[in-house]
Design a protein around this motif. Structure first.
Motif, PDB file in Angstrom:
ATOM      1  N   UNK A   1      -0.076   5.858 -16.401  1.00 39.81           N
ATOM      2  CA  UNK A   1       1.014   7.087 -16.095  1.00 39.81           C
ATOM      3  C   UNK A   1       1.756   7.391 -17.415  1.00 39.81           C
ATOM      4  N   UNK A   2       1.723   6.540 -18.423  1.00 36.98           N
ATOM      5  CA  UNK A   2       2.463   6.934 -19.459  1.00 36.98           C
ATOM      6  C   UNK A   2       2.140   8.142 -20.252  1.00 36.98           C
TER       7      UNK A   2
ATOM      8  N   UNK B   1       2.999   5.955  -5.506  1.00 34.77           N
ATOM      9  CA  UNK B   1       2.794   6.168  -7.033  1.00 34.77           C
ATOM     10  C   UNK B   1       1.738   7.468  -7.182  1.00 34.77           C
ATOM     11  N   UNK B   2       0.534   7.270  -6.635  1.00 34.47           N
ATOM     12  CA  UNK B   2      -0.544   8.272  -6.687  1.00 34.47           C
ATOM     13  C   UNK B   2      -0.235   9.633  -6.319  1.00 34.47           C
ATOM     14  N   UNK B   3       0.529   9.652  -5.401  1.00 32.20           N
ATOM     15  CA  UNK B   3       0.878  11.145  -4.874  1.00 32.20           C
ATOM     16  C   UNK B   3       1.964  11.885  -5.793  1.00 32.20           C
TER      17      UNK B   3
ATOM     18  N   UNK C   1       0.599  -1.296  -0.066  1.00 35.76           N
ATOM     19  CA  UNK C   1      -0.009   0.034  -0.003  1.00 35.76           C
ATOM     20  C   UNK C   1       0.931   0.968   0.054  1.00 35.76           C
ATOM     21  N   UNK C   2       2.190   1.201   0.752  1.00 38.44           N
ATOM     22  CA  UNK C   2       2.741   2.348   0.869  1.00 38.44           C
ATOM     23  C   UNK C   2       3.475   2.854  -0.532  1.00 38.44           C
ATOM     24  N   UNK C   3       3.633   1.650  -1.464  1.00 34.59           N
ATOM     25  CA  UNK C   3       3.982   2.001  -2.614  1.00 34.59           C
ATOM     26  C   UNK C   3       3.056   2.463  -3.582  1.00 34.59           C
ATOM     27  N   UNK C   4       1.947   1.892  -3.454  1.00 33.26           N
ATOM     28  CA  UNK C   4       0.820   2.504  -4.227  1.00 33.26           C
ATOM     29  C   UNK C   4       0.301   4.023  -3.830  1.00 33.26           C
TER      30      UNK C   4
ATOM     31  N   UNK D   1       3.241  -5.941 -10.113  1.00 30.90           N
ATOM     32  CA  UNK D   1       1.911  -5.433 -10.699  1.00 30.90           C
ATOM     33  C   UNK D   1       1.499  -4.187 -10.921  1.00 30.90           C
ATOM     34  N   UNK D   2       1.760  -3.577  -9.573  1.00 26.49           N
ATOM     35  CA  UNK D   2       1.666  -2.127  -9.272  1.00 26.49           C
ATOM     36  C   UNK D   2       2.193  -1.444 -10.186  1.00 26.49           C
ATOM     37  N   UNK D   3       3.647  -1.980 -10.602  1.00 27.09           N
ATOM     38  CA  UNK D   3       4.545  -1.142 -11.332  1.00 27.09           C
ATOM     39  C   UNK D   3       3.947  -1.279 -12.918  1.00 27.09           C
TER      40      UNK D   3
END
Ligand SMILES: NC(=O)c1ccc[n+]([C@@H]2O[C@H](COP(=O)([O-])OP(=O)(O)OC[C@H]3O[C@@H](n4cnc5c(N)ncnc54)[C@H](O)[C@@H]3O)[C@@H](O)[C@H]2O)c1
Length: 260
Positions: free
Chosen positions: A173-174, A121-123, A115-118, A164-166
């Motif tokens: 995000x591309x 990524x969002x912020x 969750x920390x990574x996700x 998978x989040x990557x």
């Protein structure tokens, strides 16, 4: 390899120790400025002293807390005016048998490692979208995304999720000119693996599966992270780069005795 990150700003989670700290030092050596989000306030204060406030901003952050994640990004932008490269490195582990480990321990690992990574990524992604400048994200997963760690199901599940989040971020995000990639390190010589490496029997078993017969220096992971943040990797997006000296290929016993 020499990289040039002059006039660039990196957001680095887990930058107070191990792989994250190596990213901090390599990025600063390449001319960049850093915003480091980490739980360890004492190390952040020491690193501020070492690098100076023109180059280094430490933001005490628990990556599993969304308000603190958003605050870290805002504080970085307020200080340096923009962000360019994210390195999502912070991680932790709690081993335990799948059948008996408490869900509190599962949540602890998944909240930090996945969750920390996700949330970052969002912020970070929203910030780059606002800036309308290019950006990169490098997530530090693990070879445990591919090969489960015994007694480490929570960690392995989280790391597979990071992979998978990557890939999800690499698609979504591309359009905002953000490349998202992951590194899957094998054994790295950091405090996280100290207890395993200092146990002679466990260490000997681990070395059997590592063709180079050593753990990586954190800098050997950081250099790949910088490559994935540099224009040298301009067509790389959604990739998982395994950096493990070949450990995930070493599934066979030593067959050389057949030829003696
Ligand atoms: N060391 C290895 O062999 C290895 C292998 C594969 C992947 N990894 C991954 O690399 C990353 C870095 O690990 P390391 O080996 O450098 O470990 P480390 O323990 O040296 O550093 C981890 C850093 O993350 C910070 N951190 C932990 N929980 C946090 C939280 N909730 N919020 C903010 N910061 C937090 C710690 O304070 C520390 O500075 C982790 O994601 C880990 O899973 C490590």
């Amino acid at each position: 390899m020499k990289f040039d990150f002059k006039h660039k700003v990196a957001l680095i989670t887990g930058g107070a120790s191990g792989i994250g700290l190596a990213v901090v030092s390599n990025y600063i050596d390449a001319g960049g400025q850093v915003v480091v989000a980490d739980l360890n306030q004492q190390r952040l204060a020491e690193l501020t002293e070492k690098y100076g406030t023109d180059t280094f901003l430490g933001v005490p952050t628990d990556v599993s807390n969304e308000a603190q994640v958003n605050h870290a990004v805002e504080a970085g932008v307020q200080k340096f005016g923009h962000l360019d490269n994210a390195f999502l490195v912070a991680g932790a582990n709690k081993l335990g048998p799948l059948l008996d480990q408490s869900m509190a321990d599962y949540d602890f690992v998944l909240n930090i490692d996945l969750r920390g990574v996700v949330m970052f990524i969002k912020a970070f992604g929203r910030q780059i979208r606002t800036q309308a400048t290019p950006g990169t994200i490098v997530n530090i997963a693990s070879i445990n995304a591919l090969v489960p760690e015994p007694l480490g199901s929570a960690y392995s599940i989280a790391k597979a999720g990071v992979q998978m989040a990557t890939q999800s971020a690499s698609l979504e995000l591309a359009p905002f000119n953000i490349r998202t990639n992951a590194i899957l390190p094998g054994l790295v010589n950091t405090p996280l693996t100290e207890s395993m490496r200092e146990n002679p029997e466990i260490n000997a078993e681990m070395m059997k599966n590592i063709p180079f017969k050593r753990g990586a220096d954190p800098s050997e992971i950081a250099q790949v992270a910088l490559f994935l943040s540099d224009d040298a990797s301009s067509y790389v997006n959604g990739a998982s780069i395994v950096v493990d000296a070949g450990a995930t290929s070493a599934t066979y016993p030593d067959l050389s005795q057949l030829f003696k």
